[in-house]
Design an enzyme around this catalytic site. Structure first.
Site, PDB file in Angstrom:
ATOM      1  N   GLY A  77      32.364  42.350  39.554  1.00 24.08           N
ATOM      2  CA  GLY A  77      33.315  41.237  39.917  1.00 24.08           C
ATOM      3  C   GLY A  77      33.356  39.969  39.234  1.00 24.08           C
ATOM      4  O   GLY A  77      34.290  39.517  38.749  1.00 24.08           O
ATOM      5  N   ASP A  98      23.228  45.457  33.360  1.00 20.83           N
ATOM      6  CA  ASP A  98      23.835  46.349  34.088  1.00 20.83           C
ATOM      7  C   ASP A  98      23.669  47.683  34.014  1.00 20.83           C
ATOM      8  O   ASP A  98      23.332  48.237  32.776  1.00 20.83           O
ATOM      9  CB  ASP A  98      25.469  46.316  34.079  1.00 20.83           C
ATOM     10  N   LEU A 107      38.037  48.929  40.056  1.00 21.35           N
ATOM     11  CA  LEU A 107      38.934  48.304  39.189  1.00 21.35           C
ATOM     12  C   LEU A 107      39.785  47.180  39.889  1.00 21.35           C
ATOM     13  O   LEU A 107      40.601  46.568  39.168  1.00 21.35           O
ATOM     14  CB  LEU A 107      39.733  49.576  38.727  1.00 21.35           C
ATOM     15  N   GLN A 108      39.897  47.410  41.245  1.00 18.36           N
ATOM     16  CA  GLN A 108      40.715  46.277  42.022  1.00 18.36           C
ATOM     17  C   GLN A 108      40.114  44.804  41.687  1.00 18.36           C
ATOM     18  O   GLN A 108      40.802  44.140  41.693  1.00 18.36           O
ATOM     19  CB  GLN A 108      40.534  46.705  43.388  1.00 18.36           C
ATOM     20  N   ARG A 109      39.013  44.651  41.274  1.00 21.69           N
ATOM     21  CA  ARG A 109      38.502  43.475  40.719  1.00 21.69           C
ATOM     22  C   ARG A 109      37.806  43.402  39.499  1.00 21.69           C
ATOM     23  O   ARG A 109      37.476  42.183  38.861  1.00 21.69           O
ATOM     24  CB  ARG A 109      37.717  42.804  42.042  1.00 21.69           C
ATOM     25  N   LYS A 122      28.909  50.954  32.463  1.00 20.52           N
ATOM     26  CA  LYS A 122      29.742  49.484  32.476  1.00 20.52           C
ATOM     27  C   LYS A 122      29.466  48.620  31.237  1.00 20.52           C
ATOM     28  O   LYS A 122      30.176  47.912  30.559  1.00 20.52           O
ATOM     29  CB  LYS A 122      29.319  48.600  33.847  1.00 20.52           C
ATOM     30  N   ASP A 166      25.229  41.181  43.269  1.00 23.98           N
ATOM     31  CA  ASP A 166      25.904  41.457  44.671  1.00 23.98           C
ATOM     32  C   ASP A 166      24.732  41.846  45.752  1.00 23.98           C
ATOM     33  O   ASP A 166      25.163  42.365  46.667  1.00 23.98           O
ATOM     34  CB  ASP A 166      26.703  42.871  44.472  1.00 23.98           C
ATOM     35  N   ASN A 167      23.793  41.343  45.716  1.00 25.24           N
ATOM     36  CA  ASN A 167      22.647  41.812  46.510  1.00 25.24           C
ATOM     37  C   ASN A 167      21.618  40.470  46.522  1.00 25.24           C
ATOM     38  O   ASN A 167      21.237  39.787  45.464  1.00 25.24           O
ATOM     39  CB  ASN A 167      21.876  42.874  46.340  1.00 25.24           C
ATOM     40  N   CYS A 224      29.999  43.819  50.084  1.00 23.29           N
ATOM     41  CA  CYS A 224      31.318  43.818  49.881  1.00 23.29           C
ATOM     42  C   CYS A 224      31.754  45.291  50.144  1.00 23.29           C
ATOM     43  O   CYS A 224      33.218  45.344  50.375  1.00 23.29           O
ATOM     44  CB  CYS A 224      31.741  43.443  48.332  1.00 23.29           C
ATOM     45  N   CYS A 374      30.936  56.245  60.722  1.00 20.10           N
ATOM     46  CA  CYS A 374      31.754  55.083  60.436  1.00 20.10           C
ATOM     47  C   CYS A 374      32.176  55.419  58.899  1.00 20.10           C
ATOM     48  O   CYS A 374      32.435  56.422  58.573  1.00 20.10           O
ATOM     49  CB  CYS A 374      30.921  53.788  60.252  1.00 20.10           C
TER      50      CYS A 374
END
Ligand code: ZN
Length: 416
Positions: A77, A98, A107-109, A122, A166-167, A224, A374
């Site tokens: 992102g 990566d 793909l949304q971001r 990636k 992201d962590n 996220c 969940c």
């Protein structure tokens, strides 16, 4: 962000009006400016003409960009806008670390990847997009997870590091590697509608550990994947990181050193907190104790990314649940997600969001055998713990949640 606000309440002395960090950032800039300039080709002059007519950039600045070596940790992102714009701006060398594969949910971001890239790694996808934007950029691909074993070697070859992780484990690792190698760390993080950005680890400036001496307890800050993120937000924060990177390279403007920028996309408000270097910081303080890279997974309790918890007694796999349902067993399925998640897909279970469980536990029958689920298994594990404490003896946790059910039992079920 909840964690960060807690932090500011507890560790307010890290924040003040000191501007030391800015002074040292300028030292770094001066060092970069010492490099000998090469030249721009005729095509490059045309390509960068809107830069060249800016006195703050000009030929000298464009050559600094061309000589710059920037390392992006992550092509996700944050890494997407960072890499796209730095490439377009003419950053000469872009390293990207990566190990991930492009997934449809990215793909949304993650705008550096396209629909046709789903399933590709990636790095290849990002490198191809960059080459399409600016073939003058040299992309160095590091197809690996950044670890304590490789971080110093990778970081050492670059001038600036952009943290798009992201962590928490990797974020502390990036910070310490930058402090140890003396590389500025252009930091950004995002969650739901909120983001943060700063420039850490410049010679005298604060580092990430000055801001957050300790990682949050495992599980307190959702990822996220658990909590969601507005797709545009990493664009917003990533472009702040890209802007800071270009400013550091050019040696112009006032860098975000000693300042934490807070972005609230819902209110569309930008706030700024002053940060001061903590003299007792274990990484950049007067007597540092972090003199080499440590085990960051252990330091952060567990990993940072969302993974399913280890199997425990009472777990039920999606296959077992399918078998039991097919056999006509009397199972009560309890869904502890939120109503808006139930709308996306469900197993027809009884919906009680985890946070409402204590007040609505009376809706459940202790004599029944209950399967709790969940999205991925984290919240349901907490629900199972709670129900067991309340005297429910026949409760199971659906391992991997409804996403695992979609993967392994019902491929027609939407995943999110
Ligand atoms: Zn520090």
């Amino acid at each position: 962000m909840v964690w960060s606000i807690l932090f500011f309440v507890g560790f307010g002395d890290a924040l003040n009006r000191d501007a030391d960090g800015i002074v040292q950032a300028r030292c770094f800039i001066a060092t970069m400016a010492d490099k000998t300039a090469s030249a721009l080709s005729k095509d490059e002059i045309l390509r960068y003409s809107r830069h060249l007519i800016l006195p703050e950039v000009g030929m000298e600045g464009q050559l600094k960009l061309k000589q710059a070596k920037v390392l992006c940790i992550g092509a996700g992102g944050l890494g997407s806008p960072v890499a796209l714009y730095l490439a377009a701006a003419g950053a000469g060398t872009l390293g990207i670390v990566d190990f991930d594969i492009v997934d449809l949910t990215n793909l949304q971001r993650q705008v550096i990847h396209s629909t046709a890239d789903v399933g590709r790694n990636k790095l290849d996808s990002a490198a191809e997009t960059i080459a399409g934007i600016n073939p003058n950029v040299e992309v160095r691909k590091f197809a690996t997870r950044l670890t304590s074993a490789n971080a110093l070697d990778i970081v050492r070859d670059f001038d600036i590091v952009v943290d798009g992780t992201d962590n928490f484990a990797t974020r502390y690792l990036v910070n310490d590697a930058c402090v140890l190698t003396g590389k500025p760390n252009v930091y950004g993080s995002i969650f739901r509608f909120e983001g943060q950005a700063s420039v850490f680890a410049t010679r005298q400036g604060p580092c990430y550990r000055c801001l957050y001496p300790e990682p949050p307890p495992p599980g307190v800050v959702p990822s996220c994947a658990e909590g969601g993120v507005l797709g545009i937000l990493p664009g917003l924060v990533g472009l702040i990181q890209a802007t800071e990177t270009v400013k550091l390279i050019l040696g112009t403007g006032e860098p975000l050193v000693g300042r934490l920028l807070l972005v609230d996309a819902l209110a569309m408000r930008f706030r700024e907190l002053k940060l001061k270097k903590n003299p007792d910081c274990p990484a950049c303080g007067t007597h540092p104790t972090v003199t080499e890279l440590i085990d960051y997974e252990q330091f952060c309790g567990i990993r940072g990314q969302e993974t399913a918890p280890a199997a425990t007694i009472g777990d039920m796999t999606p296959e077992e649940l399918k078998q039991r349902k097919d056999a006509g067993d009397d199972l009560f399925v309890l869904d502890v997600r939120e109503p808006h998640e139930y709308e996306i897909c469900n197993l027809g279970g009884h919906l009680i969001p985890l946070k409402d469980l204590p007040s609505r536990v009376g809706e459940l029958d202790k004599s029944k055998e209950i399967v709790v689920h969940c999205k991925m298994g984290g919240r349901s594990a907490k629900a199972v713990d709670f129900l067991q404490q309340q005297g429910f003896s026949r409760v199971h946790n659906l391992v991997g949640g409804i996403n695992a059910w979609a993967d392994r039992v019902d491929p027609s079920m939407p995943k999110y």
